[in-house]
Design a protein around this motif. Structure first.
Motif, PDB file in Angstrom:
ATOM      1  N   LEU A 174      -3.310   6.396 -11.750  1.00 47.93           N
ATOM      2  CA  LEU A 174      -2.330   6.405 -10.662  1.00 47.93           C
ATOM      3  C   LEU A 174      -2.958   6.905  -9.360  1.00 47.93           C
ATOM      4  O   LEU A 174      -2.828   6.279  -8.300  1.00 47.93           O
ATOM      5  CB  LEU A 174      -1.133   7.278 -11.058  1.00 47.93           C
ATOM      6  N   HIS A 175      -3.665   8.032  -9.447  1.00 48.07           N
ATOM      7  CA  HIS A 175      -4.251   8.632  -8.247  1.00 48.07           C
ATOM      8  C   HIS A 175      -5.443   7.825  -7.730  1.00 48.07           C
ATOM      9  O   HIS A 175      -5.651   7.746  -6.510  1.00 48.07           O
ATOM     10  CB  HIS A 175      -4.668  10.074  -8.518  1.00 48.07           C
ATOM     11  N   TYR A 176      -6.195   7.225  -8.629  1.00 49.67           N
ATOM     12  CA  TYR A 176      -7.319   6.400  -8.178  1.00 49.67           C
ATOM     13  C   TYR A 176      -6.816   5.182  -7.408  1.00 49.67           C
ATOM     14  O   TYR A 176      -7.325   4.849  -6.328  1.00 49.67           O
ATOM     15  CB  TYR A 176      -8.182   5.966  -9.360  1.00 49.67           C
ATOM     16  N   ASN A 177      -5.799   4.513  -7.957  1.00 54.77           N
ATOM     17  CA  ASN A 177      -5.242   3.336  -7.273  1.00 54.77           C
ATOM     18  C   ASN A 177      -4.674   3.719  -5.904  1.00 54.77           C
ATOM     19  O   ASN A 177      -4.813   2.970  -4.933  1.00 54.77           O
ATOM     20  CB  ASN A 177      -4.157   2.693  -8.135  1.00 54.77           C
ATOM     21  N   HIS A 178      -4.053   4.906  -5.840  1.00 51.21           N
ATOM     22  CA  HIS A 178      -3.515   5.320  -4.544  1.00 51.21           C
ATOM     23  C   HIS A 178      -4.641   5.659  -3.568  1.00 51.21           C
ATOM     24  O   HIS A 178      -4.513   5.398  -2.362  1.00 51.21           O
ATOM     25  CB  HIS A 178      -2.589   6.523  -4.710  1.00 51.21           C
ATOM     26  N   SER A 179      -5.729   6.217  -4.071  1.00 55.24           N
ATOM     27  CA  SER A 179      -6.866   6.523  -3.190  1.00 55.24           C
ATOM     28  C   SER A 179      -7.455   5.239  -2.596  1.00 55.24           C
ATOM     29  O   SER A 179      -7.888   5.228  -1.437  1.00 55.24           O
ATOM     30  CB  SER A 179      -7.944   7.308  -3.945  1.00 55.24           C
ATOM     31  N   LEU A 180      -7.444   4.156  -3.372  1.00 55.30           N
ATOM     32  CA  LEU A 180      -7.898   2.868  -2.845  1.00 55.30           C
ATOM     33  C   LEU A 180      -6.994   2.417  -1.701  1.00 55.30           C
ATOM     34  O   LEU A 180      -7.471   1.903  -0.677  1.00 55.30           O
ATOM     35  CB  LEU A 180      -7.906   1.812  -3.963  1.00 55.30           C
ATOM     36  N   ALA A 181      -5.678   2.630  -1.896  1.00 55.04           N
ATOM     37  CA  ALA A 181      -4.725   2.247  -0.853  1.00 55.04           C
ATOM     38  C   ALA A 181      -4.910   3.106   0.402  1.00 55.04           C
ATOM     39  O   ALA A 181      -4.786   2.612   1.531  1.00 55.04           O
ATOM     40  CB  ALA A 181      -3.299   2.378  -1.384  1.00 55.04           C
ATOM     41  N   VAL A 182      -5.233   4.387   0.213  1.00 57.91           N
ATOM     42  CA  VAL A 182      -5.465   5.276   1.348  1.00 57.91           C
ATOM     43  C   VAL A 182      -6.696   4.835   2.128  1.00 57.91           C
ATOM     44  O   VAL A 182      -6.691   4.787   3.372  1.00 57.91           O
ATOM     45  CB  VAL A 182      -5.623   6.744   0.880  1.00 57.91           C
ATOM     46  N   VAL A 183      -7.769   4.499   1.416  1.00 52.46           N
ATOM     47  CA  VAL A 183      -8.983   4.021   2.067  1.00 52.46           C
ATOM     48  C   VAL A 183      -8.693   2.735   2.840  1.00 52.46           C
ATOM     49  O   VAL A 183      -9.137   2.561   3.985  1.00 52.46           O
ATOM     50  CB  VAL A 183     -10.101   3.796   1.032  1.00 52.46           C
ATOM     51  N   ASP A 184      -7.925   1.821   2.227  1.00 54.21           N
ATOM     52  CA  ASP A 184      -7.567   0.573   2.905  1.00 54.21           C
ATOM     53  C   ASP A 184      -6.751   0.838   4.164  1.00 54.21           C
ATOM     54  O   ASP A 184      -6.892   0.141   5.172  1.00 54.21           O
ATOM     55  CB  ASP A 184      -6.772  -0.335   1.956  1.00 54.21           C
ATOM     56  N   TYR A 185      -5.898   1.850   4.109  1.00 53.99           N
ATOM     57  CA  TYR A 185      -5.076   2.209   5.272  1.00 53.99           C
ATOM     58  C   TYR A 185      -5.958   2.585   6.460  1.00 53.99           C
ATOM     59  O   TYR A 185      -5.760   2.118   7.579  1.00 53.99           O
ATOM     60  CB  TYR A 185      -4.146   3.364   4.900  1.00 53.99           C
ATOM     61  N   PHE A 186      -6.947   3.426   6.206  1.00 51.54           N
ATOM     62  CA  PHE A 186      -7.816   3.875   7.295  1.00 51.54           C
ATOM     63  C   PHE A 186      -8.784   2.773   7.748  1.00 51.54           C
ATOM     64  O   PHE A 186      -9.070   2.644   8.939  1.00 51.54           O
ATOM     65  CB  PHE A 186      -8.585   5.130   6.880  1.00 51.54           C
ATOM     66  N   GLU A 187      -9.278   1.986   6.797  1.00 51.71           N
ATOM     67  CA  GLU A 187     -10.207   0.920   7.167  1.00 51.71           C
ATOM     68  C   GLU A 187      -9.519  -0.160   7.994  1.00 51.71           C
ATOM     69  O   GLU A 187     -10.163  -0.844   8.793  1.00 51.71           O
ATOM     70  CB  GLU A 187     -10.837   0.314   5.906  1.00 51.71           C
ATOM     71  N   SER A 188      -8.211  -0.319   7.793  1.00 53.53           N
ATOM     72  CA  SER A 188      -7.458  -1.330   8.542  1.00 53.53           C
ATOM     73  C   SER A 188      -6.802  -0.748   9.790  1.00 53.53           C
ATOM     74  O   SER A 188      -5.973  -1.415  10.416  1.00 53.53           O
ATOM     75  CB  SER A 188      -6.389  -1.951   7.640  1.00 53.53           C
ATOM     76  N   GLY A 203      -4.554   1.445   9.907  1.00 52.01           N
ATOM     77  CA  GLY A 203      -3.129   1.633   9.679  1.00 52.01           C
ATOM     78  C   GLY A 203      -2.334   0.358   9.471  1.00 52.01           C
ATOM     79  O   GLY A 203      -1.110   0.416   9.264  1.00 52.01           O
ATOM     80  N   LEU A 204      -3.005  -0.803   9.509  1.00 56.08           N
ATOM     81  CA  LEU A 204      -2.275  -2.062   9.330  1.00 56.08           C
ATOM     82  C   LEU A 204      -1.859  -2.273   7.877  1.00 56.08           C
ATOM     83  O   LEU A 204      -0.783  -2.825   7.602  1.00 56.08           O
ATOM     84  CB  LEU A 204      -3.142  -3.241   9.802  1.00 56.08           C
ATOM     85  N   ASP A 205      -2.718  -1.855   6.942  1.00 55.48           N
ATOM     86  CA  ASP A 205      -2.388  -1.944   5.522  1.00 55.48           C
ATOM     87  C   ASP A 205      -1.514  -0.751   5.155  1.00 55.48           C
ATOM     88  O   ASP A 205      -1.985   0.379   5.088  1.00 55.48           O
ATOM     89  CB  ASP A 205      -3.672  -1.953   4.686  1.00 55.48           C
ATOM     90  N   GLN A 206      -0.231  -1.001   4.893  1.00 55.32           N
ATOM     91  CA  GLN A 206       0.748   0.062   4.676  1.00 55.32           C
ATOM     92  C   GLN A 206       1.022   0.356   3.196  1.00 55.32           C
ATOM     93  O   GLN A 206       1.972   1.064   2.871  1.00 55.32           O
ATOM     94  CB  GLN A 206       2.063  -0.321   5.360  1.00 55.32           C
ATOM     95  N   ALA A 207       0.191  -0.176   2.303  1.00 56.62           N
ATOM     96  CA  ALA A 207       0.441   0.000   0.871  1.00 56.62           C
ATOM     97  C   ALA A 207       0.454   1.471   0.463  1.00 56.62           C
ATOM     98  O   ALA A 207       1.210   1.878  -0.422  1.00 56.62           O
ATOM     99  CB  ALA A 207      -0.617  -0.753   0.061  1.00 56.62           C
ATOM    100  N   ALA A 208      -0.365   2.290   1.120  1.00 59.24           N
ATOM    101  CA  ALA A 208      -0.429   3.719   0.787  1.00 59.24           C
ATOM    102  C   ALA A 208       0.881   4.435   1.106  1.00 59.24           C
ATOM    103  O   ALA A 208       1.158   5.504   0.550  1.00 59.24           O
ATOM    104  CB  ALA A 208      -1.586   4.391   1.536  1.00 59.24           C
ATOM    105  N   LEU A 209       1.677   3.857   2.008  1.00 53.45           N
ATOM    106  CA  LEU A 209       2.950   4.474   2.404  1.00 53.45           C
ATOM    107  C   LEU A 209       4.132   3.874   1.658  1.00 53.45           C
ATOM    108  O   LEU A 209       5.264   4.332   1.825  1.00 53.45           O
ATOM    109  CB  LEU A 209       3.157   4.315   3.915  1.00 53.45           C
TER     110      LEU A 209
END
Length: 233
Positions: free
Chosen positions: A43-57, A59-65
């Motif tokens: 669960l936490h690993y998948n969310h960390s991927l979403a957090v990384v995607d958020y910053f790399e984009s 803030g356009l990728d909102q999956a982490a939120l």
């Protein structure tokens, strides 16, 4: 002669302490290679991927939120995120093996700082006892192998308590390193769980209790010392 023997014994205990700590690190890193993967870890690993995607984009990728079930957007998991970034930078495919290795290192640091706390309070024999007790505690060692949430939080928490105690109770000149490590410990704890905010409360509480006890026992109210430590805090 007795003083010399005491110094020799303390030196011998110091060597035993550091050798034991190094051996424990080696064993925990080896054991992490065979650690299983927990459902929380996925669960936490998948969310960390979403957090990384958020910053790399940017803030356009909102999956982490978008976490209506896990509500992970309200939690901190800085250590998970850092390990995921490290895996991507180093192009490591076996991410879970890296996670378990980093978890074991965080767990070892919990043991080491707690042992240093014991040494500061009561000498190297007590520090060795702390190392042994941790090594013989299956629940802690088990979590240290694959829990990148609670173990890093425990690291920040015990470090915060240790450096708070050194800052408040030490009669020596305040070390800049203690202030720096205390600040980092509190920030690191808050970045993982909101409960890290309690370390700030403990800091002021210890400050108040320490000088209250000194005043009651010694009738000593050194305003200069109080003002200096308060400004550092």
């Amino acid at each position: 002669m007795m003083v010399f023997q005491a110094m020799m014994n303390e030196t011998r205990l110091k060597y035993i302490f550091y050798i034991s700590a190094a051996l424990l690190l080696f064993l925990m890193m080896i054991m992490s290679r065979d650690a299983g993967i927990s459902c929380d870890e996925i669960l936490h690993y998948n969310h960390s991927l979403a957090v990384v995607d958020y910053f790399e984009s940017d803030g356009l990728d909102q999956a982490a939120l978008n976490t209506p079930v896990s509500h992970l957007k309200y939690y901190g998991q800085s250590y998970d995120n850092l390990v995921t970034v490290l895996a991507q930078w180093l192009d490591i495919e076996d991410v879970y093996r890296l996670r378990h290795l980093m978890s074991s290192i965080a767990g070892w640091l919990v043991v080491l700082i707690t042992a240093f706390f014991a040494v500061w309070l009561s000498g190297y024999m007590t520090g060795i006892l702390v190392l042994v007790l941790f090594a013989l505690t299956p629940a802690f060692i088990g979590h240290s192998l694959n829990n990148l949430k609670d173990i890093p939080f425990a690291l920040g928490y015990i470090a915060g308590i240790f450096f708070t105690t050194r800052l408040i109770f030490s009669e020596k000149k305040i070390a800049v390193s203690d202030i720096l490590f205390l600040t980092v410990s509190i920030a690191f704890s808050i970045s993982i769980r909101a409960g890290g905010l309690l370390l700030i409360c403990y800091l002021y509480f210890f400050f108040f209790v320490y000088f209250l006890i000194r005043y009651i026992s010694e009738r000593n109210f050194d305003s200069k010392v109080i003002r200096t430590k308060f400004l550092y805090i």
